[in-house]
Design a protein around this motif. Structure first.
Motif, PDB file in Angstrom:
ATOM      1  N   ASP A 117      49.002  41.723  39.834  1.00 49.85           N
ATOM      2  CA  ASP A 117      48.837  41.873  41.278  1.00 49.85           C
ATOM      3  C   ASP A 117      48.964  43.344  41.664  1.00 49.85           C
ATOM      4  OD1 ASP A 117      48.645  41.550  43.975  1.00 49.85           O
ATOM      5  OD2 ASP A 117      50.515  40.426  44.201  1.00 49.85           O
ATOM      6  N   HIS A 118      47.856  43.928  42.136  1.00 46.67           N
ATOM      7  CA  HIS A 118      47.871  45.341  42.509  1.00 46.67           C
ATOM      8  C   HIS A 118      48.282  45.544  43.962  1.00 46.67           C
ATOM      9  CE1 HIS A 118      46.169  46.376  38.691  1.00 46.67           C
ATOM     10  NE2 HIS A 118      45.207  45.498  38.867  1.00 46.67           N
ATOM     11  N   GLU A 119      48.351  44.477  44.744  1.00 46.28           N
ATOM     12  CA  GLU A 119      48.742  44.595  46.147  1.00 46.28           C
ATOM     13  C   GLU A 119      50.265  44.624  46.314  1.00 46.28           C
ATOM     14  OE1 GLU A 119      46.851  41.410  48.176  1.00 46.28           O
ATOM     15  OE2 GLU A 119      44.840  42.095  47.663  1.00 46.28           O
ATOM     16  N   ALA A 126      55.486  30.307  47.089  1.00 45.59           N
ATOM     17  CA  ALA A 126      55.135  31.398  47.998  1.00 45.59           C
ATOM     18  C   ALA A 126      53.853  32.117  47.585  1.00 45.59           C
ATOM     19  CB  ALA A 126      56.285  32.394  48.074  1.00 45.59           C
ATOM     20  N   ARG A 127      53.619  32.287  46.311  1.00 46.19           N
ATOM     21  CA  ARG A 127      52.492  33.099  45.851  1.00 46.19           C
ATOM     22  C   ARG A 127      51.546  32.354  44.922  1.00 46.19           C
ATOM     23  NH1 ARG A 127      52.709  38.385  46.513  1.00 46.19           N
ATOM     24  NH2 ARG A 127      51.769  38.771  44.491  1.00 46.19           N
ATOM     25  N   GLY A 128      51.627  31.030  44.908  1.00 47.53           N
ATOM     26  CA  GLY A 128      50.815  30.234  43.998  1.00 47.53           C
ATOM     27  C   GLY A 128      49.321  30.351  44.237  1.00 47.53           C
ATOM     28  N   LYS A 129      48.905  30.376  45.513  1.00 44.05           N
ATOM     29  CA  LYS A 129      47.475  30.474  45.817  1.00 44.05           C
ATOM     30  C   LYS A 129      46.906  31.812  45.332  1.00 44.05           C
ATOM     31  CE  LYS A 129      44.119  29.976  49.480  1.00 44.05           C
ATOM     32  NZ  LYS A 129      43.879  29.765  50.904  1.00 44.05           N
ATOM     33  N   GLY A 130      47.635  32.892  45.608  1.00 45.12           N
ATOM     34  CA  GLY A 130      47.199  34.206  45.140  1.00 45.12           C
ATOM     35  C   GLY A 130      47.208  34.289  43.622  1.00 45.12           C
ATOM     36  N   MET A 131      48.168  33.610  43.005  1.00 46.98           N
ATOM     37  CA  MET A 131      48.254  33.575  41.544  1.00 46.98           C
ATOM     38  C   MET A 131      47.000  32.921  40.968  1.00 46.98           C
ATOM     39  SD  MET A 131      51.431  31.987  39.485  1.00 46.98           S
ATOM     40  CE  MET A 131      51.549  31.998  37.723  1.00 46.98           C
ATOM     41  N   THR A 132      46.565  31.840  41.589  1.00 49.30           N
ATOM     42  CA  THR A 132      45.355  31.153  41.145  1.00 49.30           C
ATOM     43  C   THR A 132      44.132  32.036  41.321  1.00 49.30           C
ATOM     44  OG1 THR A 132      46.333  29.040  41.769  1.00 49.30           O
ATOM     45  CG2 THR A 132      43.953  29.093  41.497  1.00 49.30           C
ATOM     46  N   GLU A 133      44.030  32.703  42.460  1.00 47.70           N
ATOM     47  CA  GLU A 133      42.881  33.577  42.716  1.00 47.70           C
ATOM     48  C   GLU A 133      42.828  34.735  41.733  1.00 47.70           C
ATOM     49  OE1 GLU A 133      43.397  34.620  46.779  1.00 47.70           O
ATOM     50  OE2 GLU A 133      42.819  32.637  47.508  1.00 47.70           O
ATOM     51  N   ARG A 134      43.983  35.353  41.464  1.00 50.35           N
ATOM     52  CA  ARG A 134      44.006  36.464  40.506  1.00 50.35           C
ATOM     53  C   ARG A 134      43.656  35.989  39.100  1.00 50.35           C
ATOM     54  NH1 ARG A 134      47.913  37.755  44.083  1.00 50.35           N
ATOM     55  NH2 ARG A 134      49.562  36.639  43.006  1.00 50.35           N
ATOM     56  N   SER A 135      44.111  34.809  38.746  1.00 46.61           N
ATOM     57  CA  SER A 135      43.794  34.258  37.427  1.00 46.61           C
ATOM     58  C   SER A 135      42.296  33.969  37.310  1.00 46.61           C
ATOM     59  CB  SER A 135      44.609  32.978  37.203  1.00 46.61           C
ATOM     60  OG  SER A 135      44.319  32.430  35.952  1.00 46.61           O
ATOM     61  N   ARG A 136      41.721  33.391  38.372  1.00 46.54           N
ATOM     62  CA  ARG A 136      40.278  33.125  38.371  1.00 46.54           C
ATOM     63  C   ARG A 136      39.475  34.412  38.278  1.00 46.54           C
ATOM     64  NH1 ARG A 136      39.805  29.335  43.132  1.00 46.54           N
ATOM     65  NH2 ARG A 136      40.736  27.539  42.174  1.00 46.54           N
ATOM     66  N   GLU A 137      39.881  35.423  39.037  1.00 49.90           N
ATOM     67  CA  GLU A 137      39.182  36.698  39.022  1.00 49.90           C
ATOM     68  C   GLU A 137      39.255  37.346  37.639  1.00 49.90           C
ATOM     69  OE1 GLU A 137      36.792  39.623  40.050  1.00 49.90           O
ATOM     70  OE2 GLU A 137      37.254  37.903  41.336  1.00 49.90           O
ATOM     71  N   GLN A 138      40.404  37.261  37.006  1.00 52.83           N
ATOM     72  CA  GLN A 138      40.556  37.799  35.651  1.00 52.83           C
ATOM     73  C   GLN A 138      39.653  37.059  34.669  1.00 52.83           C
ATOM     74  OE1 GLN A 138      42.291  40.453  34.757  1.00 52.83           O
ATOM     75  NE2 GLN A 138      41.841  40.268  32.594  1.00 52.83           N
ATOM     76  N   ALA A 139      39.571  35.737  34.805  1.00 52.66           N
ATOM     77  CA  ALA A 139      38.709  34.946  33.923  1.00 52.66           C
ATOM     78  C   ALA A 139      37.248  35.303  34.156  1.00 52.66           C
ATOM     79  CB  ALA A 139      38.945  33.461  34.149  1.00 52.66           C
TER      80      ALA A 139
END
Length: 128
Positions: free
Chosen positions: A37-39, A66-79
């Motif tokens: 997470d760069h933010e 608290a941060r699960g949705k962002g965690m999913t988005e970052r994981s998807r973006e990395q994939a």
């Protein structure tokens, strides 16, 4: 009586081992997400790491909520990024350059394997 003589002792032991591995997997996923997470500022990352070290189970649950949705988005973006890089590499490694394809077609035309019209069709397809 041996530990492995009772079926339910074995089931309980397997459940505990599974729970430990699941907890460690989730912990490493959260730590990896923190550094992905760069933010998030460095101080907040340090606070999360501190709480993960000293109150691991509770802070793991709080982080996931608290941060699960962002965690999913970052994981998807990395994939997606990894897949795009792999596709690009495969295309680059597998495809011959246009000049190589034209040279092969010219050699086939010179050998009489293909006609001049077929050579022109191959050449126009490669150039386009």
């Amino acid at each position: 009586m041996s530990f492995f003589q009772n079926f339910w002792d074995i089931v309980w032991w397997l459940f505990c081992v599974y729970a430990i591995f699941a907890f460690l997997w989730a912990l490493f996923m959260v730590i990896a997400d923190l550094f992905r997470d760069h933010e998030l500022s460095g101080w907040w990352k340090a606070v999360w790491i501190f709480f993960l070290a000293f109150v691991p189970f509770l802070s793991l649950l709080v982080y996931m909520v608290a941060r699960g949705k962002g965690m999913t988005e970052r994981s998807r973006e990395q994939a997606r990024k990894s897949q795009a890089e792999m596709d690009s590499y495969i295309r680059q490694a597998a495809a011959a350059s246009p000049s190589e394809e034209i040279a092969k077609a010219k050699a086939l035309m010179d050998a009489g394997t293909i006609s001049a019209a077929e050579f022109e069709r191959i050449k126009s397809r490669v150039i386009a």
